[in-house]
Design a protein around this motif. Structure first.
Motif, short mmCIF file in Angstrom:
data_model
loop_
_atom_site.label_atom_id
_atom_site.label_comp_id
_atom_site.label_asym_id
_atom_site.label_seq_id
_atom_site.Cartn_x
_atom_site.Cartn_y
_atom_site.Cartn_z
N CYS A 81 -7.60 6.45 3.86
CA CYS A 81 -8.45 7.58 4.20
C CYS A 81 -8.32 7.92 5.68
O CYS A 81 -7.98 7.06 6.50
CB CYS A 81 -9.90 7.25 3.87
SG CYS A 81 -10.15 6.76 2.14
N ALA A 82 -8.62 9.16 6.02
CA ALA A 82 -8.47 9.64 7.41
C ALA A 82 -9.39 8.88 8.37
O ALA A 82 -9.05 8.73 9.54
CB ALA A 82 -8.76 11.13 7.48
N ASP A 83 -10.52 8.40 7.89
CA ASP A 83 -11.46 7.67 8.76
C ASP A 83 -11.09 6.18 8.89
O ASP A 83 -11.91 5.37 9.28
CB ASP A 83 -12.89 7.83 8.28
CG ASP A 83 -13.11 7.26 6.88
OD1 ASP A 83 -12.17 6.67 6.29
OD2 ASP A 83 -14.22 7.41 6.36
N GLU A 84 -9.86 5.86 8.53
CA GLU A 84 -9.28 4.52 8.64
C GLU A 84 -9.79 3.53 7.60
O GLU A 84 -9.47 2.35 7.66
CB GLU A 84 -9.44 3.97 10.06
CG GLU A 84 -8.71 4.82 11.08
CD GLU A 84 -8.69 4.20 12.46
OE1 GLU A 84 -8.87 2.97 12.58
OE2 GLU A 84 -8.49 4.96 13.42
N ARG A 85 -10.57 4.00 6.61
CA ARG A 85 -10.89 3.13 5.48
C ARG A 85 -9.63 2.94 4.66
O ARG A 85 -8.84 3.87 4.50
CB ARG A 85 -11.97 3.75 4.59
CG ARG A 85 -13.35 3.71 5.14
CD ARG A 85 -14.33 4.38 4.19
NE ARG A 85 -13.97 5.80 4.05
CZ ARG A 85 -13.99 6.47 2.89
NH1 ARG A 85 -14.35 5.88 1.78
NH2 ARG A 85 -13.66 7.75 2.86
N GLU A 86 -9.45 1.74 4.13
CA GLU A 86 -8.31 1.48 3.26
C GLU A 86 -8.74 0.51 2.17
O GLU A 86 -9.44 -0.46 2.44
CB GLU A 86 -7.13 0.91 4.04
CG GLU A 86 -5.89 0.74 3.17
CD GLU A 86 -4.66 0.40 3.96
OE1 GLU A 86 -4.10 1.30 4.58
OE2 GLU A 86 -4.28 -0.78 3.93
N TYR A 87 -8.32 0.82 0.96
CA TYR A 87 -8.61 -0.03 -0.19
C TYR A 87 -7.27 -0.42 -0.80
O TYR A 87 -6.36 0.40 -0.89
CB TYR A 87 -9.44 0.72 -1.23
CG TYR A 87 -10.70 1.34 -0.67
CD1 TYR A 87 -11.85 0.59 -0.51
CD2 TYR A 87 -10.72 2.69 -0.31
CE1 TYR A 87 -13.02 1.16 0.00
CE2 TYR A 87 -11.88 3.27 0.20
CZ TYR A 87 -13.01 2.50 0.35
OH TYR A 87 -14.16 3.06 0.86
N GLN A 88 -7.17 -1.67 -1.24
CA GLN A 88 -5.95 -2.16 -1.87
C GLN A 88 -6.34 -3.00 -3.07
O GLN A 88 -7.40 -3.62 -3.09
CB GLN A 88 -5.15 -3.02 -0.91
CG GLN A 88 -4.69 -2.31 0.33
CD GLN A 88 -3.92 -3.23 1.25
OE1 GLN A 88 -3.39 -4.26 0.84
NE2 GLN A 88 -3.84 -2.87 2.52
N GLY A 89 -5.44 -3.05 -4.05
CA GLY A 89 -5.72 -3.88 -5.21
C GLY A 89 -4.60 -3.81 -6.22
O GLY A 89 -3.54 -3.21 -5.98
N VAL A 90 -4.85 -4.41 -7.36
CA VAL A 90 -3.87 -4.52 -8.43
C VAL A 90 -4.36 -3.76 -9.65
O VAL A 90 -5.55 -3.80 -9.99
CB VAL A 90 -3.64 -6.00 -8.81
CG1 VAL A 90 -2.68 -6.12 -9.98
CG2 VAL A 90 -3.14 -6.79 -7.62
N ILE A 91 -3.44 -3.08 -10.33
CA ILE A 91 -3.71 -2.44 -11.61
C ILE A 91 -2.82 -3.14 -12.63
O ILE A 91 -1.60 -3.24 -12.44
CB ILE A 91 -3.33 -0.94 -11.59
CG1 ILE A 91 -4.08 -0.22 -10.48
CG2 ILE A 91 -3.61 -0.31 -12.95
CD1 ILE A 91 -3.49 1.16 -10.16
N ASN A 92 -3.41 -3.63 -13.69
CA ASN A 92 -2.64 -4.25 -14.77
C ASN A 92 -2.37 -3.20 -15.83
O ASN A 92 -3.30 -2.67 -16.45
CB ASN A 92 -3.41 -5.43 -15.37
CG ASN A 92 -3.55 -6.54 -14.37
OD1 ASN A 92 -2.56 -7.14 -13.99
ND2 ASN A 92 -4.77 -6.81 -13.93
N LEU A 93 -1.11 -2.89 -16.03
CA LEU A 93 -0.69 -1.88 -17.00
C LEU A 93 -0.28 -2.58 -18.28
O LEU A 93 0.65 -3.40 -18.28
CB LEU A 93 0.47 -1.05 -16.43
CG LEU A 93 1.01 0.07 -17.29
CD1 LEU A 93 -0.05 1.13 -17.54
CD2 LEU A 93 2.22 0.69 -16.63
N LEU A 94 -0.99 -2.29 -19.37
CA LEU A 94 -0.72 -2.90 -20.67
C LEU A 94 -0.71 -1.81 -21.72
O LEU A 94 -1.66 -1.05 -21.83
CB LEU A 94 -1.81 -3.93 -21.02
CG LEU A 94 -2.05 -5.03 -20.02
CD1 LEU A 94 -3.34 -5.76 -20.38
CD2 LEU A 94 -0.89 -5.98 -20.00
N ARG A 95 0.31 -1.75 -22.50
CA ARG A 95 0.39 -0.77 -23.58
C ARG A 95 0.06 -1.45 -24.90
O ARG A 95 0.94 -1.87 -25.64
CB ARG A 95 1.76 -0.13 -23.63
CG ARG A 95 2.03 0.66 -22.36
CD ARG A 95 3.27 1.50 -22.47
NE ARG A 95 3.55 2.08 -21.18
CZ ARG A 95 2.95 3.18 -20.71
NH1 ARG A 95 2.05 3.79 -21.43
NH2 ARG A 95 3.24 3.63 -19.52
#
Length: 85
Positions: free
Chosen positions: A68-82
């Motif tokens: 984000c422009a206000d220097e917030r940052e979020y990180q994580g994992v997405i598990n993709l399962l079909r």
């Protein structure tokens, strides 16, 4: 949510951010395990369905970065399962 099961059953078919207002105007990027960019947008609307340029991506762990422009940052994992219907 960190699980996406895009199999056409209308349950978890896209990666959902619970409060989109928190990331309005932020850049959302999704990478595969080798660090290759699979998806990018500045207006995420809970619409990533486990594809890149219309091609179905394989099951596995994908990584998101929300900057984000206000220097917030979020990180994580997405598990993709079909999963089958």
């Amino acid at each position: 949510s960190n699980i996406c099961t895009p199999n056409g059953d209308d349950k978890n078919d896209t990666w959902k951010v619970s409060d989109l207002s928190q990331i309005q105007g932020c850049t959302v990027q999704i990478f595969n395990r080798w660090g290759q960019l699979m998806f990018e947008t500045n207006d995420y609307q809970n619409n990533w369905n486990g594809t890149k340029d219309g091609e179905i991506l394989p099951d596995g762990a994908y990584y998101y970065v929300i900057s984000c422009a206000d220097e917030r940052e979020y990180q994580g994992v997405i598990n993709l399962l079909r999963l089958k219907k």
